[in-house]
Design a protein around this motif. Structure first.
Motif, short mmCIF file in Angstrom:
data_model
loop_
_atom_site.label_atom_id
_atom_site.label_comp_id
_atom_site.label_asym_id
_atom_site.label_seq_id
_atom_site.Cartn_x
_atom_site.Cartn_y
_atom_site.Cartn_z
N HIS A 59 0.52 4.10 -5.46
CA HIS A 59 1.17 2.87 -5.04
C HIS A 59 2.24 2.45 -6.05
O HIS A 59 1.93 2.23 -7.21
N ALA A 104 2.39 -2.86 -8.44
CA ALA A 104 1.02 -2.42 -8.18
C ALA A 104 0.11 -2.73 -9.37
O ALA A 104 -1.10 -2.85 -9.21
N THR A 132 0.84 -1.18 0.00
CA THR A 132 0.00 0.00 0.00
C THR A 132 0.89 1.24 0.00
O THR A 132 2.02 1.20 0.50
N PRO A 133 0.41 2.34 -0.58
CA PRO A 133 1.21 3.56 -0.52
C PRO A 133 1.24 4.15 0.88
O PRO A 133 0.37 3.87 1.70
#
Lengths: 398, 192
Positions: free
Chosen positions: A81, A101, A53-54
């Motif tokens: 991401h 991603a 996840t970012p």
């Protein structure tokens, strides 16, 4: 006589096949471990795992990054991401590719904030993006995709056209895209391994016309190039490449190369960094057979984005200087890279290689991975980070 | 043991998104119907999530959400999860102790599978105890049917592989190899 030979061969083969189930064939290790000598089998070194996840902007340690006097860095956009290559649309949309991603993003600047839209998802490592004549080009592992009239349909992107089909091997085939001065689209096709005899279709930089026709190899013997640019004055190609792994902490260097015209061979898999013959694949070969690198960038530094500066915001000494974003090492006991370097090229002089942005790691701790570079219209820098899924803004004030 | 400690030390990963364990526990309630109490499933074909590395569970949910991985049960569930939901769930399941599953395994197949696990380098990424790390799942003690289904899907290229490593690893596996590996892996006692 011939018949007898064949019969005995068949018999021998029969015996071998009958015995085969008793002995298990050793299979190739995962790509990142390939080429590791037996005494390194217990090495703790492995590629840096990427978060699922970012990271929210407020948690990104951007304050740890050191820059030359007058330069500042801030988080320009987050929520992207695994952000990799960036490309501007003509109407001011920033398109951003990713690797693991699997998404492609469009960033719309709303002045005080950046709005991030997902325009494609579930693709196979769509790291390369380029824009021309209203269309976004995306390079995923197996295909070159074209999204026409994309900036008019960011909320409802059209189904892409498949412009070109690449070899399907995933390893080292996350690509950059680069428009050449000839109007062709340049991209990398990396070696599908750490060290191996690559098939003819791999370990090169190649080009196609924007419609996918006219495929040509441009540079060969290139292990894994993830960034390139054409010199703003000479219009000649410069590119960075990652050296092989598991030869030790100090060798081989990752490299910067100059390919002023098509047809050069840059050494892989026979010769590394211009002066190290590969212990397995270089037997009977000499580094003098190949085009040497212009500059050794450091061992395992992992150069990604490589762009010349043509703006006028940075001080004049940066004009036509190249910036090399280096996401940093994994195959080294002490981390190196995690920085942005500058390379100044002057005719008749060795390249001047200096630190620009540093501090994306603290010891073994990854604080970020600078990957690709794009320029803002005012000449400031956008720098993507595929670890935090963010884009930094580096600007200069006198 | 020294090696295991060193592997963890090689790269210190920052938590990308702070997770809320209590929120994860609450959000996991509907999941228990298939994935079991405490993340230890008993339904054949359904994986246990207890003790899975948080990044593995989170990445699996990301792949279900973006369509790289498809499943009639999980795809609709993941479609409605936010990044924070996924982080909470993944962090919660990572704290739960994995238990061996009640399943009937074939000792001869498992013995053959043990040799295959070595010759196919499973431990290179999944670690020597097949306990997983980072985005790489714990395999030890996982459900037999699930392992069979996933190995076949990787071989077919339909498992939604992040970087293609498992797809490559599964290519040389015969049907019998997959059976043998799954019986071996399923029978390993998951480390707490």
């Amino acid at each position: 006589m011939r018949r007898i030979t064949l019969t005995s061969l068949a018999l021998a083969l029969g015996v071998v096949l009958a015995l085969a189930p008793l002995v298990l064939a050793q299979q190739p290790p995962p790509a990142w471990k390939q080429g590791q000598s037996p005494e390194l089998a217990d090495s703790p070194l492995a590629p840096v795992p990427l978060p699922p996840t970012p990271t929210p902007a407020k948690d990104i340690p951007v304050d740890k990054i050191k820059l030359p006097p007058g330069f500042t860095i801030s988080v320009w956009a987050d929520g992207l991401h695994n952000a990799r290559q960036m490309a501007w649309g003509t109407r001011g949309t920033l398109f951003v590719g990713t690797r693991v991603a699997g998404s492609v993003y469009a960033v719309v600047d709303r002045g005080d904030r950046r709005e991030v839209k997902v325009i494609a998802k579930g693709l196979a490592q769509p790291s390369g993006v380029a824009f021309k004549d209203g269309a976004l080009y995306v390079a995923e592992i197996p295909r070159l995709l074209k999204y026409e009239n994309i900036e008019a349909s960011l909320d409802n992107p059209p189904a892409p056209k498949v412009v070109y089909e690449f070899p399907k091997d995933a390893h080292h085939n996350w690509r950059f895209l680069l428009w050449g001065p000839d109007g062709k689209l340049y991209f990398n096709m990396g070696a599908p391994c750490n060290i191996c005899m690559p098939p003819d279709t791999h370990a090169n930089i190649s080009r196609v016309n924007p419609d996918g026709t006219g495929f040509e190899y441009y540079a060969r013997g290139v292990r894994n190039s993830t960034g390139a640019d054409f010199h703003p004055v000479t219009k000649e190609l410069y590119f960075v490449s990652h050296g092989r792994d598991w030869m030790g902490d100090e060798i081989p260097n990752d490299t910067l190369h100059h390919a002023p015209r098509p047809g050069f061979h840059f050494g892989y898999p026979y010769c590394h960094q211009g002066d190290i013959v590969d212990p397995d694949f270089g037997r009977g070969r000499s580094c003098s057979e190949f085009a040497p690198p212009l500059l050794k960038l450091g061992p395992h530094v992992a150069p990604i984005g490589f762009r010349f500066y043509t703006g006028s915001l940075f001080p004049p000494q940066y004009r036509n200087v190249a910036f090399s974003a280096q996401k940093g090492s994994w195959n080294r006991t002490v981390k190196i890279g995690y920085r942005v370097m500058t390379v100044e090229l002057k005719p008749g002089q060795p390249p001047k290689y200096e630190v620009f942005a540093d501090g994306f790691h603290q010891g073994d701790k990854v604080l970020g991975r600078p990957t690709h570079i794009e320029w803002m219209p005012d000449g400031s820098m956008l720098l993507s980070d595929d670890y935090h899924g963010a884009i930094y803004h580096i600007t200069y004030r006198r | 043991m020294v090696i295991v400690a060193a592997m963890v030390a090689a790269t210190v990963a920052l938590p990308a998104l702070a997770a809320d364990l209590e929120a994860g526990r609450r959000k996991s309630e509907p999941c228990a119907r298939c994935h079991g109490d405490g993340g230890n499933a008993t339904v054949p074909g359904t994986p246990s999530l207890a003790g899975q590395p948080a990044w593995f569970t989170h990445w699996a949910l990301v792949k279900f959400r973006d369509g790289r991985r498809k499943d009639p049960m999980m795809s609709p569930v993941a479609a409605n999860l936010s990044d924070a939901d996924m982080a909470d769930l993944a962090a919660y399941y990572a704290t739960l102790p994995p238990r061996p599953r009640p399943q009937t395994l074939d000792a001869a197949k498992a013995a053959a599978g043990q040799r295959l696990a070595v010759s196919h380098h499973c431990t290179s990424c999944h670690r020597p105890d097949l306990g997983g790390q980072h985005q790489v799942p714990r395999l030890a003690g996982q459900d037999l049917d699930y392992l069979l289904r996933l190995l076949r899907a990787y071989r077919a290229g339909t498992a939604g592989d992040l970087e293609g490593l498992m797809t490559l690893a599964a290519q040389p596996l015969s049907d019998a190899d997959i059976e043998n590996l799954a019986h071996y892996i399923a029978g390993l006692t998951p480390a707490p």
